[in-house]
Design a protein around this motif. Structure first.
Motif, PDB file in Angstrom:
ATOM      1  N   ASN A 104       4.983 -19.183   2.370  1.00  0.00           N
ATOM      2  CA  ASN A 104       4.860 -18.412   3.932  1.00  0.00           C
ATOM      3  C   ASN A 104       4.788 -17.110   3.164  1.00  0.00           C
ATOM      4  O   ASN A 104       5.099 -17.036   2.181  1.00  0.00           O
ATOM      5  CB  ASN A 104       6.447 -18.334   4.352  1.00  0.00           C
ATOM      6  CG  ASN A 104       6.106 -20.271   5.225  1.00  0.00           C
ATOM      7  OD1 ASN A 104       5.420 -21.046   6.040  1.00  0.00           O
ATOM      8  ND2 ASN A 104       7.465 -20.385   5.394  1.00  0.00           N
ATOM      9  N   ALA A 105       4.249 -16.073   3.538  1.00  0.00           N
ATOM     10  CA  ALA A 105       4.214 -15.280   3.100  1.00  0.00           C
ATOM     11  C   ALA A 105       4.517 -13.885   4.438  1.00  0.00           C
ATOM     12  O   ALA A 105       3.939 -14.114   5.725  1.00  0.00           O
ATOM     13  CB  ALA A 105       2.746 -14.720   2.657  1.00  0.00           C
ATOM     14  N   ALA A 106       4.785 -12.893   4.351  1.00  0.00           N
ATOM     15  CA  ALA A 106       4.087 -11.329   4.742  1.00  0.00           C
ATOM     16  C   ALA A 106       3.680 -10.450   3.945  1.00  0.00           C
ATOM     17  O   ALA A 106       4.062 -10.407   3.129  1.00  0.00           O
ATOM     18  CB  ALA A 106       6.037 -10.987   5.241  1.00  0.00           C
ATOM     19  N   TYR A 107       3.035 -10.001   4.780  1.00  0.00           N
ATOM     20  CA  TYR A 107       2.205  -8.806   4.268  1.00  0.00           C
ATOM     21  C   TYR A 107       2.080  -7.438   5.826  1.00  0.00           C
ATOM     22  O   TYR A 107       2.724  -7.430   6.639  1.00  0.00           O
ATOM     23  CB  TYR A 107       0.831  -8.907   4.745  1.00  0.00           C
ATOM     24  CG  TYR A 107       0.350 -10.167   3.787  1.00  0.00           C
ATOM     25  CD1 TYR A 107      -0.097  -9.582   2.460  1.00  0.00           C
ATOM     26  CD2 TYR A 107       0.637 -11.876   4.715  1.00  0.00           C
ATOM     27  CE1 TYR A 107      -0.488 -11.458   2.412  1.00  0.00           C
ATOM     28  CE2 TYR A 107      -0.050 -12.211   3.959  1.00  0.00           C
ATOM     29  CZ  TYR A 107      -0.447 -12.456   2.260  1.00  0.00           C
ATOM     30  OH  TYR A 107      -1.153 -13.396   1.895  1.00  0.00           O
ATOM     31  N   VAL A 108       2.350  -6.224   4.728  1.00  0.00           N
ATOM     32  CA  VAL A 108       2.631  -5.072   4.807  1.00  0.00           C
ATOM     33  C   VAL A 108       0.975  -4.400   5.747  1.00  0.00           C
ATOM     34  O   VAL A 108       0.454  -4.112   4.207  1.00  0.00           O
ATOM     35  CB  VAL A 108       3.582  -4.416   4.290  1.00  0.00           C
ATOM     36  CG1 VAL A 108       3.467  -2.948   4.898  1.00  0.00           C
ATOM     37  CG2 VAL A 108       4.803  -4.770   4.700  1.00  0.00           C
ATOM     38  N   PHE A 109       0.881  -3.452   6.952  1.00  0.00           N
ATOM     39  CA  PHE A 109      -0.133  -2.636   7.073  1.00  0.00           C
ATOM     40  C   PHE A 109      -0.257  -1.626   6.982  1.00  0.00           C
ATOM     41  O   PHE A 109       0.970  -0.957   6.894  1.00  0.00           O
ATOM     42  CB  PHE A 109      -1.214  -3.373   8.156  1.00  0.00           C
ATOM     43  CG  PHE A 109      -0.854  -4.777   7.835  1.00  0.00           C
ATOM     44  CD1 PHE A 109      -1.431  -5.349   7.433  1.00  0.00           C
ATOM     45  CD2 PHE A 109      -1.130  -4.923   9.655  1.00  0.00           C
ATOM     46  CE1 PHE A 109      -1.996  -6.754   7.737  1.00  0.00           C
ATOM     47  CE2 PHE A 109      -1.276  -6.208   9.980  1.00  0.00           C
ATOM     48  CZ  PHE A 109      -1.726  -7.065   8.806  1.00  0.00           C
ATOM     49  N   ARG A 110      -0.979  -0.770   5.580  1.00  0.00           N
ATOM     50  CA  ARG A 110      -0.857   0.859   5.977  1.00  0.00           C
ATOM     51  C   ARG A 110      -2.151   1.809   5.916  1.00  0.00           C
ATOM     52  O   ARG A 110      -2.960   0.777   5.495  1.00  0.00           O
ATOM     53  CB  ARG A 110      -0.282   1.740   4.434  1.00  0.00           C
ATOM     54  CG  ARG A 110       1.503   0.706   4.211  1.00  0.00           C
ATOM     55  CD  ARG A 110       2.095   1.428   3.109  1.00  0.00           C
ATOM     56  NE  ARG A 110       3.300   1.227   2.940  1.00  0.00           N
ATOM     57  CZ  ARG A 110       4.022  -0.068   2.386  1.00  0.00           C
ATOM     58  NH1 ARG A 110       3.149  -1.051   2.795  1.00  0.00           N
ATOM     59  NH2 ARG A 110       5.535   0.285   2.638  1.00  0.00           N
ATOM     60  N   VAL A 111      -1.724   2.531   6.289  1.00  0.00           N
ATOM     61  CA  VAL A 111      -2.673   3.467   6.847  1.00  0.00           C
ATOM     62  C   VAL A 111      -2.872   4.797   6.130  1.00  0.00           C
ATOM     63  O   VAL A 111      -1.965   5.788   6.615  1.00  0.00           O
ATOM     64  CB  VAL A 111      -3.564   3.707   8.169  1.00  0.00           C
ATOM     65  CG1 VAL A 111      -4.504   4.452   8.522  1.00  0.00           C
ATOM     66  CG2 VAL A 111      -3.633   2.680   9.001  1.00  0.00           C
ATOM     67  N   GLY A 112      -3.503   5.339   5.070  1.00  0.00           N
ATOM     68  CA  GLY A 112      -3.232   6.669   4.296  1.00  0.00           C
ATOM     69  C   GLY A 112      -1.524   6.392   3.656  1.00  0.00           C
ATOM     70  O   GLY A 112      -1.633   7.431   3.740  1.00  0.00           O
ATOM     71  N   GLY A 113      -1.381   5.867   3.896  1.00  0.00           N
ATOM     72  CA  GLY A 113       0.205   5.195   2.995  1.00  0.00           C
ATOM     73  C   GLY A 113       1.533   5.299   4.453  1.00  0.00           C
ATOM     74  O   GLY A 113       2.036   5.430   3.990  1.00  0.00           O
ATOM     75  N   ALA A 114       0.767   5.967   5.612  1.00  0.00           N
ATOM     76  CA  ALA A 114       1.923   5.305   6.515  1.00  0.00           C
ATOM     77  C   ALA A 114       1.973   3.877   6.785  1.00  0.00           C
ATOM     78  O   ALA A 114       0.744   3.173   7.111  1.00  0.00           O
ATOM     79  CB  ALA A 114       1.260   6.077   7.709  1.00  0.00           C
ATOM     80  N   ILE A 115       3.144   3.355   7.803  1.00  0.00           N
ATOM     81  CA  ILE A 115       3.324   2.416   8.023  1.00  0.00           C
ATOM     82  C   ILE A 115       2.117   1.992   9.247  1.00  0.00           C
ATOM     83  O   ILE A 115       2.412   2.818  10.030  1.00  0.00           O
ATOM     84  CB  ILE A 115       4.505   2.095   7.710  1.00  0.00           C
ATOM     85  CG1 ILE A 115       5.239   1.614   6.542  1.00  0.00           C
ATOM     86  CG2 ILE A 115       4.442   0.147   8.549  1.00  0.00           C
ATOM     87  CD1 ILE A 115       7.130   2.069   6.553  1.00  0.00           C
ATOM     88  N   ALA A 116       1.578   1.058   9.159  1.00  0.00           N
ATOM     89  CA  ALA A 116       1.535   0.565  10.249  1.00  0.00           C
ATOM     90  C   ALA A 116       1.268  -0.981  11.068  1.00  0.00           C
ATOM     91  O   ALA A 116       0.431  -1.071  12.202  1.00  0.00           O
ATOM     92  CB  ALA A 116      -0.437   0.767   9.998  1.00  0.00           C
TER      93      ALA A 116
END
Length: 157
Positions: A54-66
């Motif tokens: 399993n895995a978890a991914y984090v999205f960021r836009v210009g460094g901000a959490i998205a």
């Protein structure tokens, strides 16, 4: 807007847990779930996404959490290797194509046959995942209605 997608490290579990609260708040419109006595949704199972495969991914836009994505191998369709378990984009970033970019980026990090399932009531998610599936060279959709699931499932290669 520049999107980055990264595997969530152990230090980001609390971040993903907070985002998951927002996700399940949004999702309650479709599944009717209530918060628990503490005012939070029950996500005790979240730690399993920091255990292979399993895995978890984090999205960021210009460094901000998205947003975030949880991936596992709990598939519904024959031939699928990876499944999108949960997928969330903060409202601020919806409608700008970032969700599609994020989904494609996650899938590129783990090559194979993918599937995404949506509950029958969640029409916006169905439209989104159909758009994602249309960007693959091969994709199919099946409607499952049994004890495992009730709703459409897209398979993407």
């Amino acid at each position: 807007m520049t999107l980055s997608v990264a595997l969530a490290g152990a230090g980001e579990r609390a971040l993903v847990a907070r985002l998951a609260q927002l996700y399940f708040h949004d999702f309650s419109e479709f599944d009717g779930e209530d918060v628990g006595p503490s005012g939070l949704y029950d996500i005790d199972w979240l730690d399993e996404y920091w255990q292979e495969p399993n895995a978890a991914y984090v999205f960021r836009v210009g460094g901000a959490i998205a947003g975030f994505c949880l991936v596992d191998q709990d598939t519904l369709l024959d031939g699928s290797e990876n499944a999108i378990a949960e997928f969330f984009i903060l409202r601020k970033y919806r409608g700008a194509g970032l969700g599609l970019q994020a989904a494609r980026a996650v899938m590129a990090m783990r090559p194979g046959v993918w599937e995404a399932s949506q509950i029958a009531a969640n029409l916006p998610a169905q439209a989104f995942w159909r758009r994602v599936a249309s960007t693959f060279s091969a994709s199919t959709e099946q409607f499952i209605d049994d004890e495992r699931w009730h709703g459409p499932v897209q398979q993407m290669v």
